[in-house]
Design an enzyme around this catalytic site. Sequence first.
Site, short mmCIF file in Angstrom:
data_model
loop_
_atom_site.label_atom_id
_atom_site.label_comp_id
_atom_site.label_asym_id
_atom_site.label_seq_id
_atom_site.Cartn_x
_atom_site.Cartn_y
_atom_site.Cartn_z
N LYS A 34 0.80 -1.27 0.01
CA LYS A 34 0.07 -0.13 0.01
C LYS A 34 0.90 1.23 0.23
O LYS A 34 1.99 1.01 0.11
CB LYS A 34 -1.05 0.00 1.10
N TYR B 60 -12.58 -2.33 -3.30
CA TYR B 60 -13.04 -2.27 -1.98
C TYR B 60 -14.50 -2.28 -2.02
O TYR B 60 -15.29 -1.65 -0.88
CB TYR B 60 -12.31 -1.02 -1.18
N ASN C 14 -2.34 -0.22 7.03
CA ASN C 14 -1.76 -1.57 7.46
C ASN C 14 -0.84 -2.15 6.36
O ASN C 14 -0.68 -3.37 6.33
CB ASN C 14 -2.80 -2.34 8.09
N HIS D 239 -1.84 -5.39 1.30
CA HIS D 239 -2.91 -6.18 0.99
C HIS D 239 -2.88 -7.36 0.30
O HIS D 239 -1.87 -7.74 -0.45
CB HIS D 239 -3.80 -5.29 -0.04
N GLU E 266 -9.21 -9.55 -8.23
CA GLU E 266 -8.23 -8.45 -8.06
C GLU E 266 -7.22 -8.62 -9.31
O GLU E 266 -6.68 -7.76 -9.75
CB GLU E 266 -7.81 -8.53 -6.84
P1 DAT Z 1 -8.11 -6.86 5.13
O1 DAT Z 1 -7.03 -5.92 4.49
O2 DAT Z 1 -7.28 -7.71 6.08
O3 DAT Z 1 -8.23 -8.02 4.08
P2 DAT Z 1 -10.57 -5.88 4.98
O4 DAT Z 1 -10.65 -6.31 3.71
O5 DAT Z 1 -11.64 -6.20 6.26
O6 DAT Z 1 -9.28 -6.31 5.80
O7 DAT Z 1 -10.55 -4.17 5.12
C1 DAT Z 1 -9.52 -3.75 3.86
C2 DAT Z 1 -8.99 -2.66 4.49
O8 DAT Z 1 -9.80 -1.55 5.17
C3 DAT Z 1 -7.88 -2.87 5.63
O9 DAT Z 1 -6.81 -3.47 5.14
C4 DAT Z 1 -7.98 -1.81 6.38
C5 DAT Z 1 -9.20 -0.81 6.27
N1 DAT Z 1 -9.88 -1.17 7.54
C6 DAT Z 1 -10.83 -2.16 7.81
N2 DAT Z 1 -11.18 -1.94 9.16
C7 DAT Z 1 -10.76 -0.57 9.32
C8 DAT Z 1 -11.48 0.20 10.24
N3 DAT Z 1 -12.09 -0.30 11.36
N4 DAT Z 1 -11.00 1.43 10.28
C9 DAT Z 1 -10.31 2.01 9.19
N5 DAT Z 1 -9.81 1.17 8.17
C10 DAT Z 1 -10.16 -0.17 8.35
MG MG Z 2 -9.73 -7.64 2.38
#
Ligand code: DAT
Ligand code: MG
Length: 132
Positions: free
Chosen positions: A9, A49, A112, A115, A126
């Site tokens: 990212k 997303y 974080n 991805h 994707e």
């Molecule tokens: P992952 O990236 O582990 O697959 P996800 O698909 O549920 O997780 O979410 C996509 C991204 O969205 C994640 O990497 C970071 C962001 N995200 C998730 N939960 C969040 C939150 N509570 N506040 C801010 N960003 C968040």
């Molecule tokens: Mg995800």
Amino acid sequence: MDRTFVMVKPDGVARGLTAHIVSRFEEKGFKLAAAKLMQLDRMVAEEHYDHLRSKVFFDELVDFITSGPVFAMVLEGKDAVKNARSLIGATNPSDALPGTIRGDYAIDVASNIVHGSDSEDNAEREISLYFH
Ligand code: DAT
Ligand code: MG
């Protein structure tokens, strides 16, 4: 061969950790099958997303992922989706164990660092979104 989609990212690219993160996957045993540094436009970011559109953090997430270049990859290896997710660690770096990429290099869920696709269907979706 199983494959998955992984992306460093904008925070990881800006911090100069791209090569290091690629190495972590290669050290695990993945083969790098395709890769490119690219700037996401909002359309691609929102499509990526799409499942999070209803979340309060959706706009912040799209702002962040389009804030600078990302490094997109296709990684090949046995159980690629599962093995990549386990190396990446929990979504929230506060829950990610040391030894995982998020556990070692991130502290905030909103940035974080990496991805990884969460299912084989999403990996294919994707990969076609980023490599076409
Ligand atoms: P992952 O990236 O582990 O697959 P996800 O698909 O549920 O997780 O979410 C996509 C991204 O969205 C994640 O990497 C970071 C962001 N995200 C998730 N939960 C969040 C939150 N509570 N506040 C801010 N960003 C968040
Ligand atoms: Mg995800």
